[in-house]
Scaffold this active site. Structure first.
Site, PDB file in Angstrom:
ATOM      1  N   ASN A  93       0.980  -0.974  -0.052  1.00  0.00           N
ATOM      2  CA  ASN A  93       0.154  -0.182  -0.041  1.00  0.00           C
ATOM      3  C   ASN A  93       0.802   1.288   0.023  1.00  0.00           C
ATOM      4  O   ASN A  93       0.393   2.313   0.379  1.00  0.00           O
ATOM      5  CB  ASN A  93      -1.052   0.025   1.253  1.00  0.00           C
ATOM      6  CG  ASN A  93      -1.827   1.195   1.358  1.00  0.00           C
ATOM      7  OD1 ASN A  93      -2.480   1.657   0.249  1.00  0.00           O
ATOM      8  ND2 ASN A  93      -1.992   1.932   2.406  1.00  0.00           N
ATOM      9  N   TYR A 158       1.534   8.283 -11.806  1.00  0.00           N
ATOM     10  CA  TYR A 158       0.554   7.859 -11.046  1.00  0.00           C
ATOM     11  C   TYR A 158      -0.349   6.806 -11.946  1.00  0.00           C
ATOM     12  O   TYR A 158      -0.219   5.504 -11.559  1.00  0.00           O
ATOM     13  CB  TYR A 158      -0.409   8.945 -10.124  1.00  0.00           C
ATOM     14  CG  TYR A 158      -1.302   8.167  -9.381  1.00  0.00           C
ATOM     15  CD1 TYR A 158      -0.553   7.532  -8.220  1.00  0.00           C
ATOM     16  CD2 TYR A 158      -2.664   8.101  -9.420  1.00  0.00           C
ATOM     17  CE1 TYR A 158      -1.566   7.001  -6.941  1.00  0.00           C
ATOM     18  CE2 TYR A 158      -3.321   7.352  -8.700  1.00  0.00           C
ATOM     19  CZ  TYR A 158      -2.884   6.862  -7.362  1.00  0.00           C
ATOM     20  OH  TYR A 158      -3.639   6.285  -6.343  1.00  0.00           O
ATOM     21  N   GLY A 195      -6.833  14.259   6.676  1.00  0.00           N
ATOM     22  CA  GLY A 195      -5.327  14.602   6.033  1.00  0.00           C
ATOM     23  C   GLY A 195      -5.320  14.085   4.630  1.00  0.00           C
ATOM     24  O   GLY A 195      -4.129  14.431   3.997  1.00  0.00           O
ATOM     25  N   ASP A 197      -6.174  14.007   0.380  1.00  0.00           N
ATOM     26  CA  ASP A 197      -6.444  14.783  -0.938  1.00  0.00           C
ATOM     27  C   ASP A 197      -7.713  15.344  -0.995  1.00  0.00           C
ATOM     28  O   ASP A 197      -8.142  16.484  -0.877  1.00  0.00           O
ATOM     29  CB  ASP A 197      -5.881  14.521  -1.878  1.00  0.00           C
ATOM     30  CG  ASP A 197      -4.330  14.412  -2.050  1.00  0.00           C
ATOM     31  OD1 ASP A 197      -3.705  14.910  -1.166  1.00  0.00           O
ATOM     32  OD2 ASP A 197      -3.597  13.728  -2.882  1.00  0.00           O
TER      33      ASP A 197
END
Length: 257
Positions: A93, A158, A195, A197
């Site tokens: 992860n 990404y 916290g 995006d």
């Protein structure tokens, strides 16, 4: 439903917040022993202490380090097994790396994006498989993204790296299946957590625009939560999913078309 994870050891990279933390908490609630790793030592220790107060210190082991580095990964896997027992499930992860929009991506950003999103996943899977193969059992789980299922306008490193993770899932599954080690992948959609995006976007200056976009693009008309990813992750690593192998599972409220 009892997933049969009680007493089994689950290793989670990127475990101190967000999706990783959601997976950790779900597995702990199922009675698993969980090794948690992340780069930030302070945040990781805060997470470990909070979880230990709820689930017991004996259910947790932690190590901070850069999970892109083979030596760190191998030390973490060895430490987790020594403290908690043979690893049943390993969750890759580690993800995200700053990348400018558009085509002007410099070499360092390109290489770092792939190291963070793809290289780290492969190195953890390789290390976990070496331990699982002799036992003839285990589950490797990649956390990808719906950005790897289609061109969604995300930064080049990404979406491209996550597409490679999806492909890695299927190729590795063909290799590991005969040994009894299963490999699967979750492709999350828009997951909101403190916290993250999406929290910043949904409460910032353009919050109304972003929330309208979610209602338009996601048939369920809302964000997902780390707990919803955690539930799918725990299922995929359990024997309840014993015939699920080489799957890339979107958990995105129906956004993928």
């Amino acid at each position: 439903m009892d997933l049969g994870l009680k007493g089994k050891t689950i290793f989670v990279a990127g475990a101190s917040r967000g999706i990783g933390l959601g997976i950790v908490e779900t597995c702990l609630a199922e009675g698993a022993r969980v090794a948690i790793t992340a780069r930030g030592a302070e945040a990781l220790e805060e997470t470990r202490a909070r979880l230990a107060a709820t689930y017991g210190a004996d259910s947790l082991w932690s190590m901070a380090g850069d999970l892109r580095e083979t030596a760190v990964i191998e030390a973490a896997l060895a430490g987790a097994e020594e403290a908690l027992g043979p690893i049943h499930g390993a969750v890759a992860n580690v993800g995200l790396h700053p990348c400018p929009p558009g085509a002007e991506v410099d070499d360092d950003s390109w290489d770092a994006g792939f190291s963070q999103n793809l290289g780290s996943a492969w190195r953890l899977a390789r290390g976990a498989y070496r331990r699982m193969q002799p036992r003839g059992a285990g589950s490797i789980l990649f956390i990808s993204s719906i950005a790897g299922l289609g061109a969604l306008g995300t930064p080049l490193t990404y979406g491209t790296a996550k597409a490679a993770v999806n492909h890695l899932t299927k190729e590795l599954a063909r290799i590991t299946g005969a040994s009894g080690v299963r490999v699967n992948c979750i492709a999350p959609g828009n997951i909101i957590f403190p916290g993250g995006d999406w929290e910043a976007r949904s409460t910032g200056d353009r919050a109304d625009n972003w929330n309208r976009w979610i209602r338009r693009e996601v048939p369920l008309r809302r964000f997902g939560t780390p707990e919803e990813i955690g539930t799918m992750a725990a299922f995929l690593m359990s024997e309840r999913a014993s015939f699920v192998h080489g799957a890339v599972v979107p958990v995105d409220g129906g956004q993928t078309r």
